[in-house]
Design an enzyme around this catalytic site. Structure first.
Site, mmCIF file in Angstrom:
data_model
loop_
_atom_site.group_PDB
_atom_site.id
_atom_site.type_symbol
_atom_site.label_atom_id
_atom_site.label_comp_id
_atom_site.label_asym_id
_atom_site.label_seq_id
_atom_site.Cartn_x
_atom_site.Cartn_y
_atom_site.Cartn_z
ATOM 1 N N TYR A 1 0.814 -1.224 0.000
ATOM 2 C CA TYR A 1 0.000 0.000 0.000
ATOM 3 C C TYR A 1 0.849 1.277 0.000
ATOM 4 O O TYR A 1 0.461 2.280 0.583
ATOM 5 C CB TYR A 1 -0.921 0.012 1.227
ATOM 6 C CG TYR A 1 -2.113 -0.898 1.117
ATOM 7 C CD1 TYR A 1 -1.970 -2.281 1.125
ATOM 8 C CD2 TYR A 1 -3.403 -0.382 1.012
ATOM 9 C CE1 TYR A 1 -3.069 -3.120 1.035
ATOM 10 C CE2 TYR A 1 -4.513 -1.220 0.930
ATOM 11 C CZ TYR A 1 -4.331 -2.585 0.941
ATOM 12 O OH TYR A 1 -5.432 -3.408 0.862
ATOM 13 N N LYS B 1 3.512 -14.297 3.449
ATOM 14 C CA LYS B 1 3.925 -15.136 2.309
ATOM 15 C C LYS B 1 5.448 -15.127 2.261
ATOM 16 O O LYS B 1 6.066 -14.820 1.239
ATOM 17 C CB LYS B 1 3.281 -14.591 1.019
ATOM 18 C CG LYS B 1 3.399 -15.507 -0.189
ATOM 19 C CD LYS B 1 2.641 -16.816 -0.073
ATOM 20 C CE LYS B 1 2.938 -17.715 -1.275
ATOM 21 N NZ LYS B 1 2.415 -19.078 -1.119
ATOM 22 N N ASP C 1 -5.666 -7.589 4.919
ATOM 23 C CA ASP C 1 -6.878 -7.162 4.211
ATOM 24 C C ASP C 1 -7.678 -8.394 3.780
ATOM 25 O O ASP C 1 -8.883 -8.498 4.021
ATOM 26 C CB ASP C 1 -6.453 -6.333 2.990
ATOM 27 C CG ASP C 1 -7.628 -5.860 2.154
ATOM 28 O OD1 ASP C 1 -8.683 -5.531 2.742
ATOM 29 O OD2 ASP C 1 -7.497 -5.826 0.917
ATOM 30 N N ASP D 1 -11.423 -10.244 5.554
ATOM 31 C CA ASP D 1 -12.688 -10.497 4.826
ATOM 32 C C ASP D 1 -13.020 -11.987 4.826
ATOM 33 O O ASP D 1 -14.169 -12.385 5.026
ATOM 34 C CB ASP D 1 -12.579 -10.043 3.355
ATOM 35 C CG ASP D 1 -12.957 -8.581 3.155
ATOM 36 O OD1 ASP D 1 -12.711 -7.779 4.069
ATOM 37 O OD2 ASP D 1 -13.487 -8.249 2.076
HETATM 38 C C1 IPM Z 1 -10.462 -2.193 3.566
HETATM 39 C C2 IPM Z 1 -10.626 -1.842 2.125
HETATM 40 C C3 IPM Z 1 -9.547 -0.850 1.709
HETATM 41 C C4 IPM Z 1 -8.213 -1.507 1.847
HETATM 42 C C5 IPM Z 1 -9.737 -0.249 0.299
HETATM 43 C C6 IPM Z 1 -11.036 0.445 0.168
HETATM 44 C C7 IPM Z 1 -8.643 0.690 -0.081
HETATM 45 O O1 IPM Z 1 -10.616 -2.984 1.345
HETATM 46 O O2 IPM Z 1 -10.585 -1.290 4.409
HETATM 47 O O3 IPM Z 1 -10.231 -3.353 3.896
HETATM 48 O O4 IPM Z 1 -7.733 -2.202 0.958
HETATM 49 O O5 IPM Z 1 -7.622 -1.346 2.913
HETATM 50 MN MN MN Z 2 -10.560 -4.847 2.542
#
Ligand code: IPM
Ligand code: MN
Length: 379
Positions: free
Chosen positions: A157, A204, A261, A265
């Site tokens: 990032y 990784k 990230d 999820d």
């Molecule tokens: C999150 C989102 C963000 C990220 C995006 C919107 C830039 O996916 O908050 O997890 O990748 O961090």
């Molecule tokens: Mn995310």
């Protein structure tokens, strides 16, 4: 020190952001009344729709307001104009300078040095998930309760990307400073939770040299400063199946930004889905709290989205403020909000479509009201 009054900046953003954050703010107002805590809430317009209209991310001075606030609450950012995404979350490839939304998400994370992204994976009793279209509860709540700590400022990032002969190249940056502080955060959390007394480093590192460095720092800090904790290691591909198959193995998980990230999820699948998943962006001086779902433009304005993630994000904010300021009123407020949410979930009546199906679904605003009613009963 407890404060008379707390300044909260609310960033509703786009799509379902304003609806879900609206519910969270109503619950917050009730906490203020019930626990006699002063709250000054300022809403700042922002996100893709604001960008489309004003060609700027948010009004002049907004970042400074975030910086001056005691805490920030974010809804979601992401908006479409004539089929073109101005910004969506998950968004277009980062960075494209014309895209809005990064000021609130990536910008605040970096500029306010919110180095730990704290994402609990916690299944509440009664919560069902969608598995091949069916709502079922396959995991036992006591088995799904760990926290992903995602490094929040670097890894893939950095925003840097450059042309190479036949494509583009994007660097992965891992520094000692950022890694040390985030792994320390994870180790300290494992001590406070006092559960498995174990921290799992997910990366990784078999392929990415920079991740090897992350893992080395994790090991050094863990062995030298936290001898009471067990150190555990997993490659992210294997971890993705273990976290679904055997979530009870985990207590605190720490990972570089992109890995964190993805696994947060993925973990949300085992805890009722993104409608319940929360992220706290936490630094030494500032905190920003958000549901981890996006702006879901197709559900916007219908009063149907699940506000629980936004409410739980607000709950996490209360917990953080309580610890930071030693404010017992906020600690009791946070515990009561969590109890109220858990009660509504367990009762299983006033829930949105994602948790009980379209036929029986309550509205977003009705779920907010149900949480407030439980809160008033339990306090
Ligand atoms: C999150 C989102 C963000 C990220 C995006 C919107 C830039 O996916 O908050 O997890 O990748 O961090
Ligand atoms: Mn995310």
């Amino acid at each position: 020190m407890s404060k008379q009054s707390y300044r909260i900046v609310a960033l509703p953003g786009d799509g379902i952001g304003p609806e879900v954050l609206g519910c969270a703010l109503r619950v917050l107002q009730s906490v203020g009344e019930l626990f006699a805590v002063g709250l000054e809430i300022e809403e700042i317009p922002c996100g893709g729709h604001y960008y489309a209209e004003h060609e700027m991310e948010w009004p002049e001075g907004s970042f400074e307001k975030c910086q001056a606030a005691d805490a920030i609450l974010l809804g979601a950012v992401g908006h479409e104009v004539a089929g073109k995404t101005v910004f969506t979350k998950p968004g277009k490839p980062y960075p494209e300078p014309q895209l809005a939304g990064f000021a609130q998400v990536i910008g605040n994370r970096k500029k306010l040095d919110l180095y730990a992204n704290v994402r609990p994976v916690k299944l509440y009793p009664g919560v069902k998930h969608k598995i091949h279209g069916e709502l079922v509860q396959v995991w036992h709540p006591e088995n799904v309760d760990y926290v992903v700590i995602r490094e929040n400022t670097e890894d893939a990032y950095t925003g840097e990307t450059k042309a190479i002969e036949d494509g583009r190249m994007t660097p992965i940056r891992i520094t000692r400073r950022a890694t040390e502080r985030v792994v320390r955060y994870a180790f300290n959390l494992a001590r406070r939770r006092n559960k498995l007394k174990k921290v799992t480093c997910v990366d990784k590192s078999n392929i990415i040299g920079a991740h090897r460095f992350f893992r080395d720092i994790f090991r050094q800090v863990g062995e030298s400063e936290f001898p009471d904790l067990a150190l555990d290691y997993a490659y992210v591909d294997a971890f993705c199946q273990w976290q679904i198959r055997s979530p009870e193995w985990f207590d605190v998980v720490v990972a570089p930004n992109l890995v964190g990230d993805i696994v947060s999820d993925n973990g949300a699948t085992t805890a009722g889905g993104l409608g319940l998943a929360v992220g706290g962006n936490i630094g030494d001086e500032h905190g920003m709290f958000e549901p981890i779902h996006g702006s879901a433009p197709k559900h916007a304005g219908k009063d149907k989205a699940n506000p629980m993630a936004a409410i739980l994000a607000m709950q996490m904010m209360l917990e953080w403020l309580a610890t930071r300021h030693g404010d017992d009123r906020l600690a009791r407020g946070a515990a009561s909000v969590e109890a109220a949410v858990a009660a509504v979930l367990l009762e299983g009546k006033t829930l949105t479509y994602d948790l009980i199906g379209e036929g029986k679904a309550a509205k977003c605003s009705e779920v907010g009201t149900a949480v407030i009613e439980k809160l008033r009963i339990t306090v």
